[in-house]
Design a protein around this motif. Structure first.
Motif, PDB file in Angstrom:
ATOM      1  N   GLY A 312      70.908  70.477 136.086  1.00 54.53           N
ATOM      2  CA  GLY A 312      69.580  70.678 135.358  1.00 54.53           C
ATOM      3  C   GLY A 312      69.417  70.252 134.113  1.00 54.53           C
ATOM      4  O   GLY A 312      68.369  70.917 133.383  1.00 54.53           O
ATOM      5  N   ARG A 313      70.197  69.503 133.560  1.00 57.52           N
ATOM      6  CA  ARG A 313      70.120  68.834 132.334  1.00 57.52           C
ATOM      7  C   ARG A 313      69.552  67.654 132.073  1.00 57.52           C
ATOM      8  O   ARG A 313      69.559  66.677 133.246  1.00 57.52           O
ATOM      9  N   SER A 314      68.839  67.246 131.006  1.00 58.25           N
ATOM     10  CA  SER A 314      68.551  66.088 130.609  1.00 58.25           C
ATOM     11  C   SER A 314      68.590  66.000 129.049  1.00 58.25           C
ATOM     12  O   SER A 314      68.537  66.803 128.251  1.00 58.25           O
ATOM     13  N   PHE A 315      68.431  64.501 128.855  1.00 61.72           N
ATOM     14  CA  PHE A 315      68.714  64.213 127.426  1.00 61.72           C
ATOM     15  C   PHE A 315      67.812  63.122 127.134  1.00 61.72           C
ATOM     16  O   PHE A 315      67.715  62.006 127.805  1.00 61.72           O
ATOM     17  N   ALA A 316      67.093  63.119 125.694  1.00 65.24           N
ATOM     18  CA  ALA A 316      66.473  61.877 125.542  1.00 65.24           C
ATOM     19  C   ALA A 316      66.920  61.514 124.073  1.00 65.24           C
ATOM     20  O   ALA A 316      66.924  62.228 123.293  1.00 65.24           O
ATOM     21  N   VAL A 317      66.534  60.330 123.914  1.00 66.52           N
ATOM     22  CA  VAL A 317      66.869  59.561 122.546  1.00 66.52           C
ATOM     23  C   VAL A 317      65.782  58.427 122.260  1.00 66.52           C
ATOM     24  O   VAL A 317      65.633  57.517 123.119  1.00 66.52           O
ATOM     25  N   THR A 318      64.986  58.765 121.233  1.00 69.92           N
ATOM     26  CA  THR A 318      64.054  57.677 120.897  1.00 69.92           C
ATOM     27  C   THR A 318      64.865  56.438 120.479  1.00 69.92           C
ATOM     28  O   THR A 318      65.436  56.408 119.341  1.00 69.92           O
TER      29      THR A 318
END
Length: 339
Positions: A312-318
């Protein structure tokens, strides 16, 4: 474009069942430690009650003269109440958004820091006033103020280290067919590498460093020059990152190697491109946690690489060229499933 799994989807509910007990445990013991710091400071105030003025100095003007007073009991109660409030805030973050270990660590460190900070403020404020008949005679010591800022970071850092990381959770389902993929021949190696730097947060940091430096110079509190130095180090760690996609998965590291994270290829559910609005979604810039539990390295508004992972995890990087990063990461996730 996709978003993180919503709380009402089966995958999100399964992820919540995995991490929620870990979040509760981390918040429970860290909140207790934070409260013990504050209660311990209140006990010190009680022990000193006969040595303190009836009204103790609790606030100082810019010139260093006391301009606010309260009873010792009141300052002790304010310290405990403030700790409870801050711990409640960090606890809410950990329990509702703590899908990733990094968020649980931040929440636990915040709870401990809150109590240690208030304890240091209370004890540091009252110690110089012991034995005084009139609290207006006491001067604000720059060293005491500096200690109240830096010392609480030690137990907070220990708390963060004590929070366990996420266990390995390899994906059991294939990457969705509609996810973008890079075309790779069998055995072919590929690496995608970019730097993510700058953004509005860096300008805000520069202003903060300049203002705290100026304040230290104008007040001649030279020990306070440590504050802009610490802020400068903090902003260096938060606004310059290397983003790498290879056979091992996604790796994001700051310019000084910490903070950072690694998403193994076999835990990638899907990689895609999304658009990030820093304040609306993450509350600002830097290493952040969104209201929906996403962890993000958010340096600017606009295009970002979004990685949904198991648990259920998520990661975002601009970062620029996020579409190629997503395509390669999905291809590596496919390869990891094949072994």
């Amino acid at each position: 474009m996709t978003t993180a799994p919503r709380p009402d989807t089966p995958r999100a509910r399964a992820g919540t069942e995995v991490w929620r007990p870990r979040a509760r445990r981390a918040i429970a013991w860290s909140s207790l430690v934070g409260l013990l710091f504050a209660v311990g400071a209140a006990a010190v105030v009680w022990a000193w009650r006969d040595e303190l003025p009836a009204q103790i100095a609790s606030h100082w003007s810019g010139s260093g003269e006391p301009d606010g007073f309260m009873t010792p009991t009141t300052i002790a109660l304010v310290g405990v109440a403030t700790t409870v409030g801050l711990c409640a805030l960090f606890a809410a973050i950990g329990i509702t958004q703590g899908a990733a270990a990094s968020t649980r660590r931040i929440a636990a460190a915040g709870c401990v820091w809150s109590g240690a900070f208030m304890a240091t403020i209370v004890v540091g404020t009252l110690a110089p006033q012991r034995g005084l008949a009139d609290a207006s005679q006491v001067e604000l010591a720059g060293g005491a103020l500096l200690a109240s800022i830096l010392l609480p970071l030690v137990p907070a850092g220990i708390a963060a280290v004590l929070v366990p990381g996420d266990p390995a959770m390899p994906a059991v389902e294939a990457v969705p067919d509609d996810a973008p993929r890079a075309t790779l021949r069998d055995g072919e190696r590929a690496v995608w590498l970019r730097r993510a730097t700058g953004g509005p947060g860096l300008a805000v940091g520069a202003v903060a460093v300049a203002l705290t430096t100026l304040a230290a110079i104008l007040t001649a509190e030279w020990t306070m020059l440590v504050v802009p130095a610490v802020l400068a180090a903090l902003f260096v760690t938060m606004f310059a990152f290397t983003v790498r996609v290879d056979a091992g998965g996604l790796t994001v590291r700051s310019a000084v190697r910490w903070p950072g994270t690694h998403v193994p290829a076999d835990e990638v559910v899907r990689a895609s491109v999304t658009r990030v609005r820093p304040f609306r979604e993450f509350g600002g810039w830097g290493w952040r946690t969104a209201r929906d539990g996403r962890v993000g390295v958010v340096l600017r508004a606009g295009e970002a690489l979004l990685v949904e992972r198991t648990g259920g995890r998520s990661f975002a990087v601009t970062v620029d060229d996020a579409s190629d990063a997503a395509a390669l990461l999905n291809a590596m996730a496919d390869r990891a499933r094949r072994g």
